[in-house]
Design an enzyme around this catalytic site. Sequence first.
Site, PDB file in Angstrom:
ATOM      1  N   SER A 156       0.856  -1.188   0.000  1.00 58.28           N
ATOM      2  CA  SER A 156       0.000   0.000   0.000  1.00 58.28           C
ATOM      3  C   SER A 156       0.886   1.229   0.000  1.00 58.28           C
ATOM      4  O   SER A 156       2.010   1.201   0.524  1.00 58.28           O
ATOM      5  CB  SER A 156      -0.889   0.012   1.246  1.00 58.28           C
ATOM      6  OG  SER A 156      -1.584   1.246   1.348  1.00 58.28           O
ATOM      7  N   TYR A 169      -1.487  -0.186  10.925  1.00 63.14           N
ATOM      8  CA  TYR A 169      -1.606  -0.665   9.543  1.00 63.14           C
ATOM      9  C   TYR A 169      -0.420  -0.183   8.714  1.00 63.14           C
ATOM     10  O   TYR A 169       0.222  -0.962   7.999  1.00 63.14           O
ATOM     11  CB  TYR A 169      -2.919  -0.168   8.940  1.00 63.14           C
ATOM     12  CG  TYR A 169      -3.070  -0.450   7.461  1.00 63.14           C
ATOM     13  CD1 TYR A 169      -3.369  -1.732   7.006  1.00 63.14           C
ATOM     14  CD2 TYR A 169      -2.924   0.566   6.517  1.00 63.14           C
ATOM     15  CE1 TYR A 169      -3.509  -1.996   5.652  1.00 63.14           C
ATOM     16  CE2 TYR A 169      -3.069   0.318   5.165  1.00 63.14           C
ATOM     17  CZ  TYR A 169      -3.359  -0.964   4.741  1.00 63.14           C
ATOM     18  OH  TYR A 169      -3.495  -1.213   3.398  1.00 63.14           O
ATOM     19  N   LYS A 173       2.562  -2.404   6.659  1.00 64.49           N
ATOM     20  CA  LYS A 173       2.775  -2.292   5.218  1.00 64.49           C
ATOM     21  C   LYS A 173       4.181  -1.786   4.900  1.00 64.49           C
ATOM     22  O   LYS A 173       4.800  -2.222   3.910  1.00 64.49           O
ATOM     23  CB  LYS A 173       1.718  -1.375   4.591  1.00 64.49           C
ATOM     24  CG  LYS A 173       0.324  -1.977   4.570  1.00 64.49           C
ATOM     25  CD  LYS A 173       0.281  -3.257   3.747  1.00 64.49           C
ATOM     26  CE  LYS A 173      -1.122  -3.792   3.583  1.00 64.49           C
ATOM     27  NZ  LYS A 173      -1.182  -5.003   2.738  1.00 64.49           N
TER      28      LYS A 173
END
Length: 270
Positions: A156, A169, A173
Amino acid sequence: MTTNELAGLSSRKIASADYPYNGSVVLVTGAGTGIGRSIARGFLEQGALVAVVGRSEAALREAIDGFACERVLGHPADLADPGAPATVVDEVIARFGRLDVVAASAGASEPSRIGALKDGVWERLRRVNLDSMIELADASIPHLRVTHGNFLAITSIAGLRGDWGMFAYNATKAAVNVLVQSLALDLGSDGVRVNAVAPGFTASRLTQERLEDKAFRERLLDRTPLRRVAHPDDIARAVLFLCSRDAGYITGAIVPVDGGISASSGTPRH
């Protein structure tokens, strides 16, 4: 992008280019919905034999609908479960006898804030986004060495920059992005290429509710130079290229597919 618009785009052939994937064996995780589903169908359209993995058996059946049963393998599994990635890879080898491409798209996202981190959020995100990726690479790379294959991670742009209220998160990533670069260094001499595609906000069933919020959608489009929201097929096309012979000298790359969002320094539009 409405639900009907999404369905219309998905009914078309995903890639305009033709790639020589006939007979190649491809494993796609997170294949039940969204980006993973488009990747799986993109490889199937190009002639590959494709194993799809996801938590919902019904969603996997939809992902491979319309393709000959001898060309597909559906394996319902939660890759966050210890040992699940190795089991999946073993089944692919037992069924197809080889492995040429791994497209690791399974992932999870939850909000997080320092000082108010909900119980289990970090552990879940790390387990799904990072730990299972490492286990999948560990299980699949011995087979990719044999075929001089490709390991590709869906990460991402959140792993390239920070976001408000999403530190856990983003951290997972970012870790996957550096994992990809490190594996590319270790495996290049074995003929195995390792890359990542880093999408921006992408339309899917899971994000449709947010996109139907007109204020959010306008803010998102204002940050996007191409002035549209990504469709999963946009991501799948980049994957098809990166795993093809045409990308044979590309490894260790983190390729943003985000409509230009990550090109900005964050300064507001004048």
